[in-house]
Write an enzyme that holds these catalytic residues in place. Structure first.
Site, PDB file in Angstrom:
ATOM      1  N   ARG A  25      32.955 -27.359 -26.135  1.00  0.00           N
ATOM      2  CA  ARG A  25      33.489 -28.516 -25.405  1.00  0.00           C
ATOM      3  C   ARG A  25      32.637 -29.772 -25.603  1.00  0.00           C
ATOM      4  O   ARG A  25      32.512 -30.602 -24.700  1.00  0.00           O
ATOM      5  CB  ARG A  25      33.605 -28.225 -23.900  1.00  0.00           C
ATOM      6  CG  ARG A  25      34.657 -27.215 -23.523  1.00  0.00           C
ATOM      7  CD  ARG A  25      36.034 -27.832 -23.405  1.00  0.00           C
ATOM      8  NE  ARG A  25      37.039 -26.795 -23.362  1.00  0.00           N
ATOM      9  CZ  ARG A  25      37.625 -26.342 -22.258  1.00  0.00           C
ATOM     10  NH1 ARG A  25      37.332 -26.872 -21.099  1.00  0.00           N
ATOM     11  NH2 ARG A  25      38.514 -25.383 -22.309  1.00  0.00           N
ATOM     12  N   ARG A  29      34.815 -34.378 -20.994  1.00  0.00           N
ATOM     13  CA  ARG A  29      34.763 -35.413 -19.952  1.00  0.00           C
ATOM     14  C   ARG A  29      33.367 -35.858 -19.537  1.00  0.00           C
ATOM     15  O   ARG A  29      33.215 -36.864 -18.858  1.00  0.00           O
ATOM     16  CB  ARG A  29      35.537 -34.923 -18.719  1.00  0.00           C
ATOM     17  CG  ARG A  29      37.037 -35.052 -18.893  1.00  0.00           C
ATOM     18  CD  ARG A  29      37.778 -34.370 -17.760  1.00  0.00           C
ATOM     19  NE  ARG A  29      37.589 -32.936 -17.852  1.00  0.00           N
ATOM     20  CZ  ARG A  29      38.055 -32.062 -16.968  1.00  0.00           C
ATOM     21  NH1 ARG A  29      38.680 -32.467 -15.897  1.00  0.00           N
ATOM     22  NH2 ARG A  29      37.859 -30.771 -17.136  1.00  0.00           N
ATOM     23  N   ARG A  38      40.634 -40.753 -23.864  1.00  0.00           N
ATOM     24  CA  ARG A  38      41.651 -39.966 -23.168  1.00  0.00           C
ATOM     25  C   ARG A  38      42.554 -40.884 -22.334  1.00  0.00           C
ATOM     26  O   ARG A  38      43.773 -40.704 -22.308  1.00  0.00           O
ATOM     27  CB  ARG A  38      40.976 -38.926 -22.278  1.00  0.00           C
ATOM     28  CG  ARG A  38      41.944 -37.948 -21.643  1.00  0.00           C
ATOM     29  CD  ARG A  38      41.134 -36.867 -20.937  1.00  0.00           C
ATOM     30  NE  ARG A  38      41.964 -35.887 -20.296  1.00  0.00           N
ATOM     31  CZ  ARG A  38      42.424 -36.001 -19.061  1.00  0.00           C
ATOM     32  NH1 ARG A  38      42.151 -37.076 -18.344  1.00  0.00           N
ATOM     33  NH2 ARG A  38      43.163 -35.054 -18.532  1.00  0.00           N
ATOM     34  N   ASP A  75      43.715 -27.400 -28.088  1.00  0.00           N
ATOM     35  CA  ASP A  75      43.573 -26.437 -26.993  1.00  0.00           C
ATOM     36  C   ASP A  75      44.242 -25.129 -27.370  1.00  0.00           C
ATOM     37  O   ASP A  75      45.219 -25.126 -28.127  1.00  0.00           O
ATOM     38  CB  ASP A  75      44.184 -26.980 -25.697  1.00  0.00           C
ATOM     39  CG  ASP A  75      43.687 -26.183 -24.503  1.00  0.00           C
ATOM     40  OD1 ASP A  75      42.583 -26.467 -24.015  1.00  0.00           O
ATOM     41  OD2 ASP A  75      44.389 -25.247 -24.087  1.00  0.00           O
ATOM     42  N   TYR A 152      47.474 -16.259 -20.196  1.00  0.00           N
ATOM     43  CA  TYR A 152      48.053 -17.543 -19.734  1.00  0.00           C
ATOM     44  C   TYR A 152      49.575 -17.520 -19.815  1.00  0.00           C
ATOM     45  O   TYR A 152      50.263 -18.048 -18.946  1.00  0.00           O
ATOM     46  CB  TYR A 152      47.500 -18.702 -20.567  1.00  0.00           C
ATOM     47  CG  TYR A 152      46.047 -19.015 -20.257  1.00  0.00           C
ATOM     48  CD1 TYR A 152      45.709 -19.824 -19.172  1.00  0.00           C
ATOM     49  CD2 TYR A 152      45.016 -18.493 -21.022  1.00  0.00           C
ATOM     50  CE1 TYR A 152      44.386 -20.103 -18.876  1.00  0.00           C
ATOM     51  CE2 TYR A 152      43.692 -18.761 -20.732  1.00  0.00           C
ATOM     52  CZ  TYR A 152      43.379 -19.564 -19.653  1.00  0.00           C
ATOM     53  OH  TYR A 152      42.062 -19.830 -19.347  1.00  0.00           O
TER      54      TYR A 152
HETATM   55  O1  1CP Z   1      35.149 -29.536 -27.816  1.00  0.00           O
HETATM   56  C1  1CP Z   1      35.726 -28.436 -27.929  1.00  0.00           C
HETATM   57  O2  1CP Z   1      35.208 -27.353 -27.605  1.00  0.00           O
HETATM   58  C2  1CP Z   1      37.092 -28.423 -28.617  1.00  0.00           C
HETATM   59  C3  1CP Z   1      38.240 -28.497 -27.825  1.00  0.00           C
HETATM   60  C4  1CP Z   1      38.670 -27.367 -26.908  1.00  0.00           C
HETATM   61  C5  1CP Z   1      38.600 -25.976 -27.055  1.00  0.00           C
HETATM   62  C6  1CP Z   1      37.893 -25.176 -28.127  1.00  0.00           C
HETATM   63  C7  1CP Z   1      39.379 -27.623 -25.717  1.00  0.00           C
HETATM   64  C8  1CP Z   1      39.667 -28.954 -25.161  1.00  0.00           C
HETATM   65  N1  1CP Z   1      39.794 -26.414 -25.199  1.00  0.00           N
HETATM   66  C9  1CP Z   1      39.318 -25.394 -25.979  1.00  0.00           C
HETATM   67  C10 1CP Z   1      39.533 -23.960 -25.812  1.00  0.00           C
HETATM   68  C11 1CP Z   1      40.120 -23.442 -24.548  1.00  0.00           C
HETATM   69  N2  1CP Z   1      41.107 -23.984 -23.758  1.00  0.00           N
HETATM   70  C12 1CP Z   1      39.755 -22.189 -23.997  1.00  0.00           C
HETATM   71  C13 1CP Z   1      38.778 -21.242 -24.628  1.00  0.00           C
HETATM   72  C14 1CP Z   1      37.370 -21.613 -24.328  1.00  0.00           C
HETATM   73  C15 1CP Z   1      36.955 -21.469 -22.888  1.00  0.00           C
HETATM   74  O3  1CP Z   1      36.871 -20.315 -22.433  1.00  0.00           O
HETATM   75  O4  1CP Z   1      36.724 -22.502 -22.267  1.00  0.00           O
HETATM   76  C16 1CP Z   1      40.515 -22.002 -22.832  1.00  0.00           C
HETATM   77  C17 1CP Z   1      40.477 -20.802 -21.899  1.00  0.00           C
HETATM   78  C18 1CP Z   1      41.365 -23.119 -22.688  1.00  0.00           C
HETATM   79  C19 1CP Z   1      42.404 -23.339 -21.649  1.00  0.00           C
HETATM   80  C20 1CP Z   1      42.108 -24.576 -20.886  1.00  0.00           C
HETATM   81  N3  1CP Z   1      42.323 -25.825 -21.383  1.00  0.00           N
HETATM   82  C21 1CP Z   1      41.482 -24.696 -19.633  1.00  0.00           C
HETATM   83  C22 1CP Z   1      41.005 -23.546 -18.753  1.00  0.00           C
HETATM   84  C23 1CP Z   1      42.040 -23.266 -17.732  1.00  0.00           C
HETATM   85  C24 1CP Z   1      41.798 -22.130 -16.772  1.00  0.00           C
HETATM   86  O5  1CP Z   1      41.879 -22.409 -15.563  1.00  0.00           O
HETATM   87  O6  1CP Z   1      41.563 -20.985 -17.164  1.00  0.00           O
HETATM   88  C25 1CP Z   1      41.379 -26.071 -19.354  1.00  0.00           C
HETATM   89  C26 1CP Z   1      40.832 -26.731 -18.123  1.00  0.00           C
HETATM   90  C27 1CP Z   1      41.902 -26.767 -20.497  1.00  0.00           C
HETATM   91  C28 1CP Z   1      41.958 -28.248 -20.730  1.00  0.00           C
HETATM   92  C29 1CP Z   1      40.991 -28.747 -21.722  1.00  0.00           C
HETATM   93  N4  1CP Z   1      40.922 -28.319 -23.044  1.00  0.00           N
HETATM   94  C30 1CP Z   1      39.984 -29.045 -23.729  1.00  0.00           C
HETATM   95  C31 1CP Z   1      39.423 -30.009 -22.809  1.00  0.00           C
HETATM   96  C32 1CP Z   1      38.365 -31.017 -23.153  1.00  0.00           C
HETATM   97  C33 1CP Z   1      40.051 -29.796 -21.563  1.00  0.00           C
HETATM   98  C34 1CP Z   1      39.815 -30.606 -20.299  1.00  0.00           C
HETATM   99  C35 1CP Z   1      40.994 -31.513 -20.160  1.00  0.00           C
HETATM  100  C36 1CP Z   1      40.721 -32.948 -19.902  1.00  0.00           C
HETATM  101  O7  1CP Z   1      40.188 -33.710 -20.711  1.00  0.00           O
HETATM  102  O8  1CP Z   1      41.138 -33.326 -18.810  1.00  0.00           O
END
Ligand code: 1CP
Length: 345
Positions: A25, A29, A38, A75, A152
């Site tokens: 990540r 943010r 964003r 994502d 999911y």
């Molecule tokens: O910088 C990076 O790592 C690249 C971008 C990236 C990656 C690899 C994002 C952006 N998401 C992911 C993978 C991802 N997404 C995973 C696997 C890794 C982990 O365990 O964290 C998972 C489970 C998700 C699903 C997801 N997307 C969640 C989790 C939800 C939950 O409650 O289980 C969330 C909050 C997101 C949104 C998201 N994805 C990425 C970002 C930066 C964000 C935050 C959104 C924002 O900017 O508001």
């Protein structure tokens, strides 16, 4: 051919004097420039599907910190969307999807080969990045592992214990297996296109592997990861693959061998001395500083970063966090982590 980029050398099994570093990540943010881009995109999904802006946020942490790898900004939930699930994000809560719990739901999904139309902007992001990244930075593509993506798709949201997926696995095993198969096929095609567009490494995120035990772990974490990896290796033998069976605990041992992964990413619950002995003995490991150090910083961050580097100094290692950096992290602590890794004591 011997690779020259640092991450590629570690993935090829070379013990480096200073481990290369990137951060899960890293585009997120906690960075003011990410929040600005964003806002410009409108919302998170619009950012993922806007290739120019997605490439821009991928590059931001490379410019700011000079990480050794960039990870495609996208994502894991874009794949279910490409298969036909509805996907939206609720501010302050997280993702929501239409659910797959019946045969009718399953039959409404698209065939795996139909995903590319929706996902083509993601491949464009990869192409832009492979042109624009500095020549010594490795580009990592990724997807969710089938079990994690299924949790999911079944629950329609993130769940603390993946209860709905475990229930469907018991109550409708054929439906569950069909869903895992569809996701597996789609993941192979998705990652194949990312590699063709310029991803040099791909990573499989099995974020919820830790809730699978015994035979279930073999059937639903290990086996789908093995299938994805062997299909990709058949077509792209030179592309290294990182697997992240998060919270697999003792099941980290043997995971690389059983799946064909070149590297396993360790979460921060894993003891580094144990992992050096039982996991790194099979090849490269990635990890595993706890993300909260990026909030608290100070001497504890420095001491733990040094301890991890020391524990893994006997073999191939890529420094990373054990999970994604959180929005409340201080960007200065990321700087301190990198400086500590790159200044051996
Ligand atoms: O910088 C990076 O790592 C690249 C971008 C990236 C990656 C690899 C994002 C952006 N998401 C992911 C993978 C991802 N997404 C995973 C696997 C890794 C982990 O365990 O964290 C998972 C489970 C998700 C699903 C997801 N997307 C969640 C989790 C939800 C939950 O409650 O289980 C969330 C909050 C997101 C949104 C998201 N994805 C990425 C970002 C930066 C964000 C935050 C959104 C924002 O900017 O508001």
């Amino acid at each position: 051919m011997t690779p020259t980029k640092k991450i590629m050398r570690s993935l090829a099994g070379e013990k480096m004097p200073v481990p290369p570093i990137w951060m899960m990540r890293q585009a997120g943010r906690y960075l003011p420039e990410y929040r600005a881009t964003r806002a410009q995109a409108g919302d998170f999904l619009s950012l993922c599907y806007n290739s120019d802006l997605a490439a821009e946020v991928t590059l931001q942490p490379i410019r700011r910190y000079g990480f050794d790898a960039a990870i495609l900004f996208a994502d894991i939930l874009l794949l279910p969307q490409a298969l036909g699930a509805d996907l939206w994000f609720v501010t302050g809560e997280g993702p929501r999807l239409s659910t797959i719990t019946t045969l009718d739901d399953m039959n409404s999904l698209k065939p795996a080969e139909d995903i590319h139309e929706i996902l083509s902007p993601i491949y464009d992001t990869v192409s832009i990045l492979s042109r624009e990244l500095p020549s010594d930075t490795t580009l990592i593509g990724f997807a969710g592992a089938p079990w994690t993506v299924a949790t999911y798709m079944i629950a329609g949201r993130g769940t603390p214990n993946q209860g709905p997926a475990h229930a469907l696995k018991v109550e409708a095993p054929e439906l569950f297996d069909a869903l895992i198969d569809r996701i597996t096929e789609a993941t192979i095609l998705y990652l194949g296109r990312q590699i063709e567009a310029g991803a040099e490494v791909v990573k499989l995120f099995d974020s919820w592997a830790g809730s699978l035990k015994g035979d279930d772990f073999d059937r639903y974490s290990l086996e789908p990861c093995r299938r994805v990896i062997s299909a990709l290796k058949a077509r792209f033998p030179d592309t290294p693959i990182i697997a992240f069976p998060r919270e697999a605990g003792p099941r980290y041992e043997g995971f690389a061998k059983a799946t064909g992964a070149d590297c396993v990413a360790l979460d921060n619950s894993v003891d580094s001395a144990w992992a050096a002995q039982h996991v790194q003995s099979d090849g490269c490991v990635q990890g595993n500083l706890a993300p909260w150090h990026m909030v608290t910083g100070g001497d504890a961050l420095v001491a733990e970063t040094r301890a991890i580097c020391k524990a893994f100094s006997g073999g191939p290692h890529i420094f990373n966090l054990g999970h994604g950096i959180t929005p409340d992290a201080d960007p200065a602590n990321v700087e301190l982590m990198i400086e500590t890794v790159r200044t051996p004591v």
